[in-house]
Motif scaffolding. Structure first.
Motif, PDB file in Angstrom:
ATOM      1  N   LEU A 130      -4.751  -4.400  20.262  1.00 23.28           N
ATOM      2  CA  LEU A 130      -4.724  -5.830  19.967  1.00 23.28           C
ATOM      3  C   LEU A 130      -4.370  -6.080  18.505  1.00 23.28           C
ATOM      4  O   LEU A 130      -3.543  -6.938  18.195  1.00 23.28           O
ATOM      5  CB  LEU A 130      -6.080  -6.456  20.303  1.00 23.28           C
ATOM      6  N   ILE A 131      -4.976  -5.317  17.602  1.00 20.10           N
ATOM      7  CA  ILE A 131      -4.695  -5.483  16.178  1.00 20.10           C
ATOM      8  C   ILE A 131      -3.244  -5.125  15.875  1.00 20.10           C
ATOM      9  O   ILE A 131      -2.560  -5.819  15.115  1.00 20.10           O
ATOM     10  CB  ILE A 131      -5.652  -4.607  15.340  1.00 20.10           C
TER      11      ILE A 131
ATOM     12  N   TYR B 268      -9.462  -2.309   6.769  1.00 19.99           N
ATOM     13  CA  TYR B 268     -10.227  -3.406   7.389  1.00 19.99           C
ATOM     14  C   TYR B 268      -9.646  -4.750   6.974  1.00 19.99           C
ATOM     15  O   TYR B 268      -9.552  -5.680   7.782  1.00 19.99           O
ATOM     16  CB  TYR B 268     -11.696  -3.321   6.982  1.00 19.99           C
ATOM     17  N   ALA B 269      -9.236  -4.858   5.718  1.00 17.57           N
ATOM     18  CA  ALA B 269      -8.645  -6.112   5.246  1.00 17.57           C
ATOM     19  C   ALA B 269      -7.358  -6.423   5.989  1.00 17.57           C
ATOM     20  O   ALA B 269      -7.081  -7.583   6.318  1.00 17.57           O
ATOM     21  CB  ALA B 269      -8.390  -6.043   3.740  1.00 17.57           C
ATOM     22  N   ASP B 270      -6.557  -5.400   6.271  1.00 15.41           N
ATOM     23  CA  ASP B 270      -5.327  -5.607   7.034  1.00 15.41           C
ATOM     24  C   ASP B 270      -5.643  -6.156   8.427  1.00 15.41           C
ATOM     25  O   ASP B 270      -4.967  -7.059   8.934  1.00 15.41           O
ATOM     26  CB  ASP B 270      -4.553  -4.297   7.174  1.00 15.41           C
TER      27      ASP B 270
ATOM     28  N   VAL C 187      -1.528 -12.364  -4.376  1.00 10.41           N
ATOM     29  CA  VAL C 187      -1.495 -11.562  -5.598  1.00 10.41           C
ATOM     30  C   VAL C 187      -2.078 -10.179  -5.326  1.00 10.41           C
ATOM     31  O   VAL C 187      -1.618  -9.175  -5.865  1.00 10.41           O
ATOM     32  CB  VAL C 187      -2.262 -12.282  -6.729  1.00 10.41           C
ATOM     33  N   HIS C 188      -3.096 -10.128  -4.456  1.00 11.82           N
ATOM     34  CA  HIS C 188      -3.720  -8.854  -4.085  1.00 11.82           C
ATOM     35  C   HIS C 188      -3.598  -8.698  -2.563  1.00 11.82           C
ATOM     36  O   HIS C 188      -4.552  -8.971  -1.819  1.00 11.82           O
ATOM     37  CB  HIS C 188      -5.175  -8.819  -4.518  1.00 11.82           C
ATOM     38  N   PRO C 189      -2.441  -8.276  -2.067  1.00 12.90           N
ATOM     39  CA  PRO C 189      -2.186  -8.276  -0.622  1.00 12.90           C
ATOM     40  C   PRO C 189      -3.042  -7.319   0.182  1.00 12.90           C
ATOM     41  O   PRO C 189      -3.116  -7.453   1.407  1.00 12.90           O
ATOM     42  CB  PRO C 189      -0.696  -7.889  -0.541  1.00 12.90           C
ATOM     43  N   ARG C 190      -3.669  -6.352  -0.452  1.00  5.88           N
ATOM     44  CA  ARG C 190      -4.505  -5.402   0.285  1.00  5.88           C
ATOM     45  C   ARG C 190      -5.940  -5.893   0.438  1.00  5.88           C
ATOM     46  O   ARG C 190      -6.773  -5.200   1.018  1.00  5.88           O
ATOM     47  CB  ARG C 190      -4.507  -4.036  -0.426  1.00  5.88           C
TER      48      ARG C 190
END
Length: 223
Positions: A43-44, A134-136, A200-203
């Motif tokens: 799903l992710i 996890y942030a992704d 600015v901080h994409p991760r």
């Protein structure tokens, strides 16, 4: 869901049993079409594939590919087939990192790749949970949800506001200035997906506290 325009049936070549004690199975809606998944990881990955600007169509469990393993002909069904806007076919296998070695999926994919025709527009990729954070996951889930039902007037208003950004700005400040409340936050996420804004901080997770900036213009390709 728009009940006046119900989603089309899945294009899958086979369907998972929805009842399982060990896995997460269900479906999502992409381009107003049902797309089945057989695990939360799938799903992710579906969310991430759907958000890529080059994605034109996603088919889950596409028609199996036949390949030769020594003297034996075998068949492999990929988890997703992504057809890009320029006509490329990208086959995606999804597997938990902990099961990659035991499943011998890399060997299978290697055999398939070795037997593709020269100069083929087909590529093969293995995606595992080790490929993103996890942030992704959080950002992909949030963005997919917000992009399902965009509000054009909100996006246009927010695009006008962010066009005036010099340097970077906090999302909460942009939302407050717009007067759109939570709908403004949704618009900003959509502008990030569409390439008009960049984190600015994409991760890191995209939240009200995140900083964004105008995305650099993409130079036109030479013909």
């Amino acid at each position: 869901m728009n009940y006046d325009n119900p989603p089309a049936r899945s294009l899958a070549s086979r369907f998972p049993a929805l009842k399982s004690r060990e896995t997460c199975r269900g479906f999502a809606i992409f381009q107003n079409r049902i797309v089945h998944f057989e695990s939360h990881l799938e799903l992710i990955v579906l969310f991430m594939l759907a958000l890529r600007p080059e994605t034109a169509k996603i088919i889950e469990q596409p028609t199996a590919i036949t390949y030769r393993d020594g003297d034996v002909l075998r068949r492999h069904t990929f988890d997703f087939l992504v057809i890009t806007r320029d006509g490329r076919h990208v086959y995606v296998a999804v597997k938990p990192a902990a099961r990659v070695e035991r499943s011998r999926i890399k060997r299978t994919l290697g055999l398939i790749v070795a037997q593709l025709p020269p100069n083929s527009n087909v590529s093969v990729h293995l995606v595992t949970d080790a490929d993103f954070t996890y942030a992704d996951r959080y950002n992909a889930t949030q963005a997919f949800d917000f992009c399902r039902f965009p509000t054009k007037e909100h996006d246009e208003k927010m695009a006008t506001i962010v066009a005036e950004i010099v340097g970077s700005a906090r999302i909460a400040d942009l939302v407050a200035f717009s007067g759109l409340g939570a709908m403004g936050f949704r618009s900003i996420v959509r502008l990030i997906v569409n390439g008009q804004l960049a984190a600015v901080h994409p991760r890191e997770r995209i939240t009200y506290a995140s900083l964004v900036r105008s995305a650099p213009a993409v130079a036109p390709s030479e013909s």
